[in-house]
Design an enzyme around this catalytic site. Structure first.
Site, PDB file in Angstrom:
ATOM      1  N   GLN A   1      17.483  95.902  31.105  1.00 12.14           N
ATOM      2  CA  GLN A   1      17.523  95.206  29.815  1.00 12.14           C
ATOM      3  C   GLN A   1      16.263  94.373  29.622  1.00 12.14           C
ATOM      4  OE1 GLN A   1      21.100  93.017  28.099  1.00 12.14           O
ATOM      5  NE2 GLN A   1      19.935  91.290  28.896  1.00 12.14           N
TER       6      GLN A   1
ATOM      7  N   GLY B   1      17.748  87.017  32.199  1.00 15.14           N
ATOM      8  CA  GLY B   1      17.969  87.113  33.630  1.00 15.14           C
ATOM      9  C   GLY B   1      17.447  88.408  34.216  1.00 15.14           C
TER      10      GLY B   1
ATOM     11  N   HIS C   1      23.737  81.588  33.801  1.00 16.31           N
ATOM     12  CA  HIS C   1      23.256  81.189  32.475  1.00 16.31           C
ATOM     13  C   HIS C   1      22.646  79.786  32.522  1.00 16.31           C
ATOM     14  CE1 HIS C   1      26.516  84.150  31.383  1.00 16.31           C
ATOM     15  NE2 HIS C   1      25.508  84.617  30.674  1.00 16.31           N
TER      16      HIS C   1
ATOM     17  N   GLY D   1      28.190  84.505  25.932  1.00 14.54           N
ATOM     18  CA  GLY D   1      29.217  83.521  26.237  1.00 14.54           C
ATOM     19  C   GLY D   1      29.778  83.690  27.634  1.00 14.54           C
TER      20      GLY D   1
ATOM     21  N   SER E   1      29.610  87.403  34.292  1.00 11.82           N
ATOM     22  CA  SER E   1      30.833  87.052  33.566  1.00 11.82           C
ATOM     23  C   SER E   1      31.972  87.993  33.930  1.00 11.82           C
ATOM     24  CB  SER E   1      30.580  87.104  32.054  1.00 11.82           C
ATOM     25  OG  SER E   1      29.553  86.206  31.684  1.00 11.82           O
TER      26      SER E   1
ATOM     27  N   GLN F   1      26.580  96.925  21.554  1.00 14.72           N
ATOM     28  CA  GLN F   1      26.206  97.342  22.905  1.00 14.72           C
ATOM     29  C   GLN F   1      27.401  97.716  23.766  1.00 14.72           C
ATOM     30  OE1 GLN F   1      24.368  93.351  23.400  1.00 14.72           O
ATOM     31  NE2 GLN F   1      25.102  93.467  25.509  1.00 14.72           N
TER      32      GLN F   1
END
Length: 398
Positions: free
Chosen positions: A172, A166, A52, A46, A205, A79
């Site tokens: 990740q 991304g 995004h 979010g 974010s 996480q």
């Protein structure tokens, strides 16, 4: 005073993007009718931003008008470590649905924690293995186990043909790709290049947590990466010049120095240095990045470095000075209470240009940008000058 006619807005007459279907449960997700084309999923926590949106647009372009794009919005507690920002992580679902729709999403899956983890935290989780214990994994123990567990669950629930992530979160992306390959997930994992602000800061974010002074300090992360990339570009250019030279550059340097041609002699010396021995790329890239980060530690507020590492993208182990091939230069640091990460991909090989070299045109204010600055920055192999951090608004050092 007469008024001039008002020009129509570029958006005048444009139809608003259809609002994607919002579902909150696995049962509702299963009831979504699949289209004739492929299904793509974009997983987010979010607080969506342009980064995004780029993922969603890439997914839409990939599956085309007959395909289906599902965006997941879920703040995954597994996480987040002790003392991290789970409670204050921004929740902006209404705005997220609008942005997702404008970028081309057909549906948004926004489950509750109980929906994803019925009965509480799962007792069985996916382990990230050795790749999950270095860099981000060392700074945040168990982080990637939590990431892989929720990604695996969301892949099962959304059942996509392709999933987009991304490249800003390079480690990740690497562990997700490894999981999909090792555990035979029937899904293609696609990485999408990092989206940056006009000043070079990677979109995140967490950027909203930064004050004005903190943001200026945070720009040192991208500045360090660009400095390394530009320094590597300079070395490769000098090596190419040396390879095409028809006379001994070291002898030419000495002759020019005797004539008092100091700048020309220094340039010839730089060419000779670049030509001698094996490529110096990894050590040069590390030094250039560290110079910027060291300076940033003295800013106000200071940048508190967690790590800067040059790693093999396959297993995230540190590469040796003689390494040839693609590598990821990754950095993580705190500014104030906000932890930020960034990375850039580099290629080390005789005569090869860095993979991200075209990005220099997008960020002309990055340290060492331009061929003249690049040549000068490589001129002194013994005491390499520190790249000057670019200047922000009102002349503030980034």
């Amino acid at each position: 005073m007469t008024s001039s006619p008002v020009s129509p807005s570029p958006d005048a007459g444009r139809q608003p993007a259809p609002r994607p279907q919002l579902v909150h449960t696995a049962a509702a997700l299963r009831e979504l009718s699949r289209r004739s084309g492929a299904r793509a999923v974009v997983m987010t926590m979010g607080a969506l931003h342009d980064g995004h949106a780029a993922l969603v647009r890439a997914a839409r372009d990939h599956v085309g008008p007959k395909g289906q794009v599902v965006v997941t919005v879920f703040v995954n507690p597994l996480q987040f470590g002790a003392g991290e920002d789970l409670d204050r992580y921004p929740r902006t679902l209404d705005a997220d649905v609008v942005l997702a729709g404008e970028a081309g999403a057909d549906a948004v899956f926004a489950p509750s924690v109980d929906e994803v983890y019925p009965g509480g935290e799962p007792q069985i989780r996916i382990s990230a293995g050795p790749m999950g214990t270095v860099l981000e994994g060392a700074s945040r123990p168990g982080h990637f186990d939590g990431v892989l567990t929720v990604v695996a669950k969301l892949l099962h629930l959304t059942a996509p043909d392709v999933a987009f992530f991304g490249e800003k979160d390079a480690q990740q992306l690497a562990v997700i790709r490894r999981m999909a390959a090792d555990l035979s997930f029937p899904v293609e994992i696609v990485g999408v290049p990092t989206v940056r602000e006009s000043d070079g800061l990677a979109r995140s974010s967490r950027n909203r947590y930064l004050s004005g002074p903190e943001r200026r300090t945070a720009l040192a992360l991208s500045a360090a990466l660009f400095a390394a990339r530009d320094r590597l570009t300079a070395e490769e250019a000098l090596r190419a010049r040396a390879a095409s030279s028809g006379h001994p550059t070291q002898d030419r340097s000495a002759a020019l120095a005797a004539l008092g041609e100091d700048r020309a002699a220094a340039d010839a010396h730089a060419v000779a240095y670049a030509a001698s021995g094996p490529p110096h790329g990894p050590s040069v890239a590390r030094a250039a990045a560290r110079a910027v980060l060291t300076d940033a530690a003295h800013l106000e507020p200071p940048l508190r470095l967690d790590y800067v590492a040059l790693v093999d993208p396959g297993d995230f182990t540190e590469v040796a000075d003689g390494y040839e091939g693609e590598a990821i230069l990754a950095v993580a640091a705190k500014v104030g209470t906000t932890r930020l990460i960034d990375n850039v991909r580099l290629v080390f090989a005789g005569g090869a240009a860095p993979a991200d070299a075209p990005e220099a045109a997008q960020h002309p204010d990055s340290p060492g940008a331009g061929p003249q600055a690049a040549s000068a920055s490589a001129a002194s192999p013994v005491s390499s000058p520190k790249p000057t951090p670019p200047q922000g608004p009102l002349g503030a050092t980034r």
